[in-house]
Design an enzyme around this catalytic site. Structure first.
Site, short mmCIF file in Angstrom:
data_model
loop_
_atom_site.label_atom_id
_atom_site.label_comp_id
_atom_site.label_asym_id
_atom_site.label_seq_id
_atom_site.Cartn_x
_atom_site.Cartn_y
_atom_site.Cartn_z
N ASN A 1 0.75 -1.14 0.14
CA ASN A 1 -0.14 -0.02 0.01
C ASN A 1 0.77 1.31 0.11
O ASN A 1 0.44 2.28 -0.58
CB ASN A 1 -0.96 0.11 1.16
N THR B 1 -14.36 37.03 -32.86
CA THR B 1 -15.34 36.38 -31.96
C THR B 1 -16.64 35.95 -32.84
O THR B 1 -16.84 36.30 -33.76
CB THR B 1 -15.96 37.44 -31.08
N HIS B 2 -17.31 35.02 -32.17
CA HIS B 2 -18.24 34.28 -32.84
C HIS B 2 -18.24 33.92 -34.37
O HIS B 2 -19.18 33.87 -35.06
CB HIS B 2 -19.70 35.07 -32.74
N SER C 1 -6.25 10.98 -48.97
CA SER C 1 -7.34 10.32 -49.29
C SER C 1 -6.89 9.12 -50.02
O SER C 1 -6.28 9.25 -50.91
CB SER C 1 -8.47 11.12 -49.87
N LYS D 1 -7.00 15.68 -52.42
CA LYS D 1 -7.23 16.11 -51.05
C LYS D 1 -5.81 15.96 -50.09
O LYS D 1 -4.68 15.26 -50.41
CB LYS D 1 -7.87 14.89 -50.06
N GLU E 1 -6.51 17.24 -36.54
CA GLU E 1 -7.67 16.64 -35.90
C GLU E 1 -7.51 15.54 -35.00
O GLU E 1 -8.23 15.33 -33.98
CB GLU E 1 -8.53 15.82 -37.28
N GLN F 1 -6.24 0.63 -8.36
CA GLN F 1 -5.08 0.30 -9.28
C GLN F 1 -5.70 0.49 -10.58
O GLN F 1 -4.66 0.99 -11.38
CB GLN F 1 -5.33 -1.29 -9.29
#
Lengths: 495, 495, 495, 495
Positions: free
Chosen positions: D113, D158-159, D280, D286, D293, D325
């Site tokens: 322990n 922003t937004h 891809s 691509k 990601e 554990q």
């Protein structure tokens, strides 16, 4: 008479701070109506079992009627901090009204433990019905959008990068199919929720001669729960409700994100109606899609509510514990938030403006047809796809202008170099690449964005929608039948 | 030939650290078999559509057979850190084996995006079948325990306090009913998982003349997904799988906690077999129920896996993103953990010792029959339950000995004081309170712990079990049919 | 004048449903006082920078005073569903009061984005101070309990099994040390919270000649934030506040569980005062420790609030988004719940009864001294611990009576058998095992439950407590200084 | 000799399935080195306390050396499924090597322990040091980027909508400040982790005459833990480590999202190096930013690990339970993932290309200077900001061309209409709005994106970085000192 009507066994009243800490009275507003309905059904059954006399049931039902009339937040607020929860409050109100000799009988053969489960099951049942309606309504907004945008060409994205040519309708049908699955799951959960826990009493049932079949019938429950411990201790129906609402919210958060990205000036595929936008307190030019952001944001709560429930339930021994009380507010919160989210989303979709031209120019301003070209090579020349893929990849890498992708000379040079001079692509075979409609027409397989296939998918969606609608309508009729049964009995008994 | 067979469009190879960071190859072991099966089906269909010639399909199937034979961790480990995932690895192995002119055709009309969904759906399907078997097995252990403990009296608890008299069988049936609901939900999820995403290609389907109906048939999928975006972008079937496994785990954590509490020296209701116990490295006297603690502990992971998925999916735009890759290891982890948990629990239950005497003496050493007494008053004297409850509460409060609860004098004094001298309880009416069997017999309502009702519940449990078993067996047969169909075709093609 | 004072850029008002969905007005009550204080400080600075005239600042401060007086839920409720949040509401109230020509100036050089961060930082600062006081109070209850229970022997448990002899005081000091660490962390978070975001404006600061040093001084902020994006976009200080509150709650849930277990009839180590207990609506004998269960239950919310925040923040781009609004209610909820939990726990501990005798008999009724015996062998005979451990393990396994553990004959036989006949334990050397006090005395190392070591630990606890108390007192004095500075200035300006 | 060296008390061995279920041996690889170091220190102390003789300590240290040499996965794999964890394995290896009479002594005065807590604390300590280095390295990449992009103008958002003019450097400094706070928090956690649990033994300390001060010194622990229960039962240091890593990951997920958005073709502000991109399998055109990601995706795990820990710890009673554990693998996972994430991010930033022109044209193609114009009106004409804001809002609403925003006629007409004809803006006062540099220069307040203020912020960042670096270097030196002390002693003892 003291308010803590259960408490004769203890010498001391509850500490005031403790009562405030423990009391769920404010939150119980959510199940107030259900608690009264449950008590009506239980009392009628007690009367039918000769445990209540005719005059007694009359008085109790009248008393419940009074409470129902005053039934609103104000009653509860008045008593707030005086009762631990709604159950002793209503018992106390009845006893105050009709006296202990009659009112003292309503809790015969039941306990708070099975009673709260009745209330929760009735309420979830109601919420599921309401939610299904809101989802059907959203479908009724989205399906027409899909129908009218079968030729609204747009780039389909993977990895935030333009991937393949598609149409707006195709995106919307993706949403529609997911919504149908949500409704399907709602129905399955409904079936497991709509069961009668009454009679389980505290945990080990009762020696009072009650009739569970009858209360089940009166409350519209499809069946009884066949083990009294299960009836009062299990909360799997709540956990699965919460996880389903979380699943829905995650999907709606993805839709909100789609719309947010598309409504940036940089993408500019759609316009969100001003009625759903906010402005800045300082920047005069801003028009912010706050409602979409808040949909995205509020979705977080529904998944954290699942976690809350997991934390509550994990390693809780079998039996009732007060911890379980904390499930009620998160259930209410999840149902209330998801309904608001879908409602706002329905509003946004019904006022959305699609910028066809912007999407079209985005397609044109890209190599998005590269796969169509590679597949054309495969179809025409029977060459291995991987080679075609590699060649078109090189054309893109080496190209100076977007038009290079369709330059028959460049293409045939590349083919000659990589495959051999026997293989030549005929210019005419590439003509259809100039026409978005023809390009999609070639993708003539189930689930593609071609107009024909979209029509098939739309038919399937409408068929599935109607199937689910029928199921929910039939359930609702059953519930109405039980409500009517109860009402008729009450009217008869009171007359 | 380079390993990154897709990469002609880019000038640079992937940074090594990045490849290590991105690669899911080690985790893909979990779907290796499924990836091969999916490629077999796709290739057979390509042959049937005249996209592959007979000699080509022969070579491809042979090559897949070789890979299948070597199919084990070692292949993958060897290539680890050289490939981003299992899909290009297998394509590359085939191309190395049969050449680009043939091997370069296997990826015709599909993409990694639909391919990984095939793999995941096939694997989840398999896991659900396996899990259902383990759950049926647990039922097969628990039902006999229930049958043999219908007279094993035990105190039922709420709030960790003795509540009502019950029997061990009743506790077990509570578990049984919950397990049945787990299996029912598994079946519902199975239905939604068992759908064909092939043909969706990257996101917008393909112009290659493939046949989705046929791959669906070859892979045993019940239907096609009717929208190519939905097919590659939605992960609701994974999220609902994870939430269901979490629901199961929470229930098992509650069972583990029950057993842990009961196996303390202080309760001592059961003995856990030594084979399931650990010892201390220093304290010589210890026998610790570590396996139960670890069941409880491992359950935490299954709910945090739900949270992981929620964090991954929340506000992810529609389309494929690499983030989705992270769903695979948690799915594997959840299925693997829940199977181990149930397996260990089955072992514990099949070796459990129940201390009948200890439970009986725990009942006797309590006021647990107080509610039975209050209900007796109601039944015999027709007095309001609330009054009876209050009186018995006072008797408990004022009592010096446990026997006071059954002292007819004390009881009748209390009645006289609170109800009036007209009401007298006859000594004989209380006799049955001395016999646990008779006490339970009086609780003659659906779902009670009386022997009669337990028998009814057990019959219901077995009926429901058989119904679910039939459903799963029929599903399994359908899957076997498609496996056989594939095998026969392969054999024929290779002969 | 319209309520949406910012909205000239848009033609349309906000949809009513949308306003209801977006509005945080009800939740903003939590930061109402802070918003007013922040506006006072900003306005004073504007005056000092000659942006407001003396007569203008006078009117604005008077107007703010009025709002302050009416400052309570009612104001906000009245305007609920008319404003998006508290900031335009207060600006509008001032403009309505003193006219646009003056009121229209208060938002000069700031934005809602930095303003809401001021409010949140001021409020968290206040909450941390309050919480630290409640924790110090809990220590003031626990330390005396520890001091008075240094000889209250109890079994220490691992794995729910009796492990080693200890004392109640030792358990309490375990709690004390953890509470001290909570307070230490609170102080660290305080330091990171107490920074000035004003001047960041929307995201890119302002060209108005404001003085950030001055607003920092007026608001008691220790420093300015040195990057305007960081000031309005980062929420790490909120996330770390939430995780710290979650950490505290998890610890308190463990304490609640300890008390719940100990208060079962089966353990019976403590009695929870009736004032903190509930009863059953049907079972007359029940006395349920509901307040402990609800502490345990409510703790779940604090960890799910962390998850909510993680879901909100994960992958949110830099900059302000409306999603962030959802952090406020969970912050309020976490602070409010943790304060209530500690308060109730303090009440429970101040009324707790410890059953010394029950704990003593639990020790006696066990093999809990087995390790002490094994270590005695090591100390006396210099034999390897592992052998001693094994021998005592065998003695326990083979023993028929608890006394066998101390039977010198059995022990010496075992030694002879496993070590050799040269090794003999002298009976007298075992005498101290009969005296709990002497047993603990032998464990004379830092942190042991011996009286001497407990005294050392207690001193350390009190020293650490005083050190932390001094830190918090000095912080509080600084805040009071800034409050006084503001008040004096306001008084002077208004006179 | 059997492998389960602790198990004499039980008759039965552990069930094989159970051993597999319980065993943490594979995961213990993470603390293998620490376990050996801890055993070295403990053994040296035992020798110095005369519990081990010189020849005994020699043999034990030699044996540990052998294990150290073979120390790698292979040892552990060989024994996998034979041992419950690393502690009995190493004890067994030593006993096998040097015999029970000596090897049987190494576990004197300690327990698994306290031992596992030593291992965990040593390992976390090491991980924190490593993580701090990786973070300092990231700063060393970001600070030069910030320095070189002080004039790289970009729109601040922003937004998702263009908000104010800024520079790239300003964004990077936002990141820098957050990273500095991460390092600061790491240091605080380090201080709480670096404490000695040895001596707590199972839970109640030991009667063996050990010297905790000495093991603390030998292991570089700053202090002892002053309560043996706290030492083995508390996991707050693990929970706070996990929450801190989660906090870091959330911030890095936001950075990844920024980069993802900016690298879309639609924004096109930056180019991610091809070495960090994927392609891809079908779409030849691509180039996907998969590494970003996956950073975003992997961050989810770190927050769900927090939830896992919360689920594990919630309501776990005081004392050691096997559930604990399960904390080890999530700790390892969180540390390992965050290090990889930062490493990849460092690589991305060191190869990033910034598209100055694209950002500049994005600024020009917007009304982003609207606030600057409104503030100009305030500064020049002393009119209320709210009025200026409203007027500019109207100009934007009514404008047909972007240039209208700077059209002095339109502006003065608007002013005349809303304020009066006395107020006229002089054309020259607007000249600076044509020069991005001059615009930012006017925002001359702490934390703004003006060059002057960025220089001040950068100085502050470097100063803070150096301060934290000094703290960590001094900690590292202390650890090296204790390592040297141990090594010297071992060398001396072995010579």
């Amino acid at each position: 008479m003291r308010n803590d009507i259960y408490r004769t066994r203890l010498a001391k009243s509850m500490d005031k701070r403790v009562l405030k800490f423990l009391s769920s009275l404010n939150e119980d507003n959510w199940i107030l109506e259900e608690d009264i309905i449950g008590t009506e059904a239980h009392s009628i059954m007690l009367y039918e079992q000769n445990i209540l006399s005719l005059s007694e049931i009359k008085k109790i039902l009248k008393s419940l009627n009074k409470i129902k009339i005053e039934m609103n937040k104000k009653i509860i607020n008045k008593h707030s901090n005086k009762f631990e929860d709604i159950h002793p409050l209503i018992e106390k109100l009845i006893i105050d009204d009709v006296g202990m000799d009659i009112g003292g009988k309503i809790h015969t053969g039941r306990s708070r433990n099975d009673q709260v489960c009745v209330d929760l099951r009735l309420r979830i049942r109601k919420e599921i019905i309401m939610l299904s309606k809101i989802l059907f309504n959203l479908l009724d907004i989205l399906i027409p959008i899909s129908k009218s945008s079968k030729k609204t060409y747009m780039p389909l994205y993977t990895h935030f990068q333009k991937a393949q040519l598609g149409v707006f309708s195709h995106y919307i049908n993706n949403y529609n199919l997911q919504i149908l699955r949500m409704i399907e799951r709602l129905y399955e959960v409904f079936q497991r929720v709509n069961l009668n826990p009454l009679g389980a009493c505290a945990i080990g049932a009762t020696s009072i001669n009650i009739d569970r079949e009858r209360t089940a019938e009166l409350l519209g429950f499809e069946n009884n729960i066949y083990n009294s411990i299960d009836a009062i201790s299990s909360r799997d129906y709540i956990y699965e409700s919460l996880t389903l609402l979380s699943l829905c919210s995650l999907q709606f958060s993805r839709i909100a994100e789609d719309l947010l990205i598309w409504s940036t000036k940089e993408f500019d595929f759609i316009n969100i109606d001003e009625g759903f936008c906010s402005v800045s307190s300082v920047m005069p030019q801003k028009k912010n899609p706050d409602s979409l952001e808040l949909i995205r944001g509020k979705c977080s709560k529904l998944s954290s509510n699942v976690m809350n429930a997991a934390l509550l339930l994990k390693a809780l021994p079998t039996g009732y514990f007060r911890d379980l009380q904390e499930l009620k507010p998160i259930l209410e919160d999840s149902f209330s938030k998801i309904k608001a989210i879908i409602d706002i989303l329905a509003g946004i979709f019904s006022t959305i403006k699609i910028n066809n031209n912007k999407m079209k120019s985005s397609i044109k301003n890209s190599y998005i047809l590269a796969l169509d070209l590679a597949e054309l090579m495969v179809n025409e020349l029977k060459i291995p796809f991987r080679k075609a893929h590699n060649m078109v990849g090189l054309i893109v890498k080496e190209s100076n202008h977007l038009e290079d992708l369709f330059d028959i000379k460049i293409i045939n040079n590349k083919i000659k170099e990589h495959i051999g001079s026997d293989f030549i692509l005929i210019k005419e075979s590439m003509d259809y690449l100039k026409d978005f409609n023809l390009i999609l027409k070639r993708r003539d397989i189930i689930g593609s964005p071609s107009e024909k296939q979209i029509n098939i998918t739309l038919k399937m969606i409408e068929k599935e929608k109607n199937k689910l609608l029928d199921l929910f309508i039939s359930k609702q009729k059953e519930l109405e039948k039980s409500t009517q049964l109860r009402k008729n009995l009450i009217q008869k008994l009171l007359s």
